[in-house]
Design a protein around this motif. Sequence first.
Motif, PDB file in Angstrom:
ATOM      1  N   GLY A 122      -4.012 -21.400  18.885  1.00 36.33           N
ATOM      2  CA  GLY A 122      -4.109 -20.114  18.634  1.00 36.33           C
ATOM      3  C   GLY A 122      -3.131 -19.050  19.601  1.00 36.33           C
ATOM      4  O   GLY A 122      -3.335 -17.937  19.361  1.00 36.33           O
ATOM      5  N   SER A 144      -1.547 -22.338  12.272  1.00 36.51           N
ATOM      6  CA  SER A 144      -2.591 -21.895  12.537  1.00 36.51           C
ATOM      7  C   SER A 144      -2.702 -20.347  12.225  1.00 36.51           C
ATOM      8  O   SER A 144      -3.822 -19.666  11.875  1.00 36.51           O
ATOM      9  CB  SER A 144      -3.351 -22.201  13.843  1.00 36.51           C
ATOM     10  OG  SER A 144      -2.674 -21.595  14.703  1.00 36.51           O
ATOM     11  N   CYS A 194     -11.629 -18.121   8.483  1.00 37.99           N
ATOM     12  CA  CYS A 194     -10.511 -18.438   8.240  1.00 37.99           C
ATOM     13  C   CYS A 194     -10.342 -18.241   6.627  1.00 37.99           C
ATOM     14  O   CYS A 194     -11.093 -17.992   5.831  1.00 37.99           O
ATOM     15  CB  CYS A 194     -10.011 -19.877   8.756  1.00 37.99           C
ATOM     16  SG  CYS A 194      -9.868 -20.175  10.373  1.00 37.99           S
ATOM     17  N   TYR A 232      -5.508 -20.353   7.668  1.00 41.29           N
ATOM     18  CA  TYR A 232      -5.090 -19.541   8.576  1.00 41.29           C
ATOM     19  C   TYR A 232      -6.363 -18.867   9.211  1.00 41.29           C
ATOM     20  O   TYR A 232      -7.265 -18.433   8.579  1.00 41.29           O
ATOM     21  CB  TYR A 232      -4.178 -18.191   7.953  1.00 41.29           C
ATOM     22  CG  TYR A 232      -3.006 -18.614   7.333  1.00 41.29           C
ATOM     23  CD1 TYR A 232      -1.890 -19.444   8.012  1.00 41.29           C
ATOM     24  CD2 TYR A 232      -2.667 -18.287   5.857  1.00 41.29           C
ATOM     25  CE1 TYR A 232      -0.982 -19.684   7.409  1.00 41.29           C
ATOM     26  CE2 TYR A 232      -1.682 -18.685   5.547  1.00 41.29           C
ATOM     27  CZ  TYR A 232      -0.522 -19.343   6.199  1.00 41.29           C
ATOM     28  OH  TYR A 232       0.650 -19.819   5.325  1.00 41.29           O
ATOM     29  N   ARG A 233      -6.020 -18.640  10.782  1.00 42.94           N
ATOM     30  CA  ARG A 233      -7.228 -18.071  11.567  1.00 42.94           C
ATOM     31  C   ARG A 233      -7.082 -16.551  11.452  1.00 42.94           C
ATOM     32  O   ARG A 233      -6.169 -15.869  11.285  1.00 42.94           O
ATOM     33  CB  ARG A 233      -7.022 -18.599  12.931  1.00 42.94           C
ATOM     34  CG  ARG A 233      -7.257 -20.043  13.200  1.00 42.94           C
ATOM     35  CD  ARG A 233      -7.031 -20.390  14.595  1.00 42.94           C
ATOM     36  NE  ARG A 233      -7.033 -21.893  14.769  1.00 42.94           N
ATOM     37  CZ  ARG A 233      -7.115 -22.549  15.935  1.00 42.94           C
ATOM     38  NH1 ARG A 233      -6.918 -21.711  17.093  1.00 42.94           N
ATOM     39  NH2 ARG A 233      -7.294 -23.934  15.967  1.00 42.94           N
ATOM     40  N   ASP A 274     -10.980 -19.318  16.704  1.00 42.20           N
ATOM     41  CA  ASP A 274     -10.919 -20.348  15.765  1.00 42.20           C
ATOM     42  C   ASP A 274     -11.557 -19.452  14.434  1.00 42.20           C
ATOM     43  O   ASP A 274     -11.917 -18.430  14.390  1.00 42.20           O
ATOM     44  CB  ASP A 274     -11.725 -21.298  16.112  1.00 42.20           C
ATOM     45  CG  ASP A 274     -12.987 -21.313  16.743  1.00 42.20           C
ATOM     46  OD1 ASP A 274     -13.692 -20.144  15.979  1.00 42.20           O
ATOM     47  OD2 ASP A 274     -13.559 -21.953  17.288  1.00 42.20           O
ATOM     48  N   CYS A 275     -11.895 -20.766  13.490  1.00 41.23           N
ATOM     49  CA  CYS A 275     -12.382 -20.364  11.955  1.00 41.23           C
ATOM     50  C   CYS A 275     -13.836 -19.819  12.329  1.00 41.23           C
ATOM     51  O   CYS A 275     -14.477 -19.244  11.350  1.00 41.23           O
ATOM     52  CB  CYS A 275     -12.316 -21.269  11.263  1.00 41.23           C
ATOM     53  SG  CYS A 275     -10.684 -21.732  10.618  1.00 41.23           S
TER      54      CYS A 275
END
Length: 560
Positions: A415, A450, A517, A542-543, A549-550
């Motif tokens: 990320g 990401s 996400c 997509y984050r 993160d998700c």
Amino acid sequence: MARHMTRPRARTLILIGAAFIAVLLAAVAGAYALDSRGGPRTIRNLEIAGHPAGNLTPAELSRVVSRLRNETEAREVTIDLPDGPRRFFAADLGISVDTDALESAALEAGEAPTAWSRFRNWLGSFTTGRQVPLSLTYEEGRAEEVIGRLEGLVLTEPTEPRLVLGDDQLLMVREGSPGVRVDEAAIVDRLGQQVEAGGPFDVDAPTMSFPPSLDETQLATMAEDLNELTAEGVTIRVAEEERHLGAQALRLRLDVVSEEGAPVPTFDLDSLQRLIAQVFRDVQLGGEDPVFDVVADEPVLVEEGSPPLECCRDDAAETVAEAVLAGRSSVTVEPEPSDDPRLVEWAQGVGVVEKVAEFTTNHACCEGRVSNIQRFADIVRGAYLVPGESLSLNEYVGERTTEKGFVPAGTIIRGHLVPTVGGGVSQFATTMFNAAFFAGFDFITYQSHSLYISRYPYGREATISWPAPDLEFENTTEYPALIWTSYTDTSITVSIYSTQSVEVEQIGQSTSAARQCTRVDTFRRRTYEDGREVEDSVFATYRPSEGFDCNGNPTDRPDL
């Protein structure tokens, strides 16, 4: 009172009787002299096997004997085999008449050591017949040859002892059993007995057992030798590829044949050839892709390629078998060029005739990442995919290093944007992804960025890094495809040249939550020449923002 003949009258009668006897004796003597004159003849009332042959000259006798020979040779001979009778002419089996011996016997039938004996024989021939039997001949060799060619002589084939794989995976001997066949020698002998008896010619065919051709003791010794020869298996080398066949695989295909009664080891070559082809089934060796240039947006063939080499030549199994039986643990097998007409045409570039897909992405000028994108494009330019062939960008380009001309630039890691050698080439991956998407190719491996980057199509993009993630796709059309790259200071373009055979359109897109996400599904429809339609989709995740993160957790935690 008795009357007595007078003496003169009695004397007269006596003289008359004596004269009659003299005349009779003279007539007999004359007849005998007449029969004896003019050369030899057969005796009167002579018969040969029931055929009249009396008082014949040698020439006349020869004609009679010749007729008897023809009749004899035309007689039917029956051999009663278990599956039914077989019939022949006597001449076929070498049965005939000894004409010389028969003619001599006929002429000698009235002969005697003294003149008086000969006269008595001649005189007796007027009242008593004399028989002369046929003198038959028999060629056993001819009979053996004819009988040996008969079908159905073998009633049950013997079961040969064999090499089999035991529970311990070692070769062992499975016992054989005798067969049953007609005893040809006994037929020949019985026929000879009937010839001696003058017939009839009707022979029963006895049977006999006969052993297998292979000796079990010799076979057991051979099994020990073969177990030792195959203990380590064999390594097969084709060009730069090697595969190993283990002991069990070899022993399963080993057998023996009989050569002049001795066991000789052999392989089931058909089975061994199939096994070799199977272990090399995923290998295509050699072969060269055709070389193209693109001039005024048209593909131009510069140099034809060559079809791939395949394993293996028809003599591969024979080569491996000879090596194993010679005690070698490795062997080289020669490949052969493919004769598949499609592969030959594809190597010649047939089918690359027009642009079927193209995609361009833009970027800022003069950044380090641009150098990497362009270097990546230079390497991929000219890649050639035959139908069913896939292309992995990581495998095709390899690790990005300074020795290959790559420079440090930004890469998204956990990320965050981090500088790495070869960074920024994900833009090439996205451009390639979209060109492949509209060419109708299937995706094997891909991963979106990401974080969404606005210069790329939303949800329809891919990233790449070394050694992962990767972008791999397959040419699922019926024509070969040429990948061509071009660029400017501010853009990168991937074009695909082939034969237009599928129409591709994006038919929709949807988004959904994946914890914190966002998942984006992009749908496409492929319509083929035969009217068939296939729908599928790709996705991107997509984050929520850089560094998370998700689950909303920071991606730079120490435990990550």
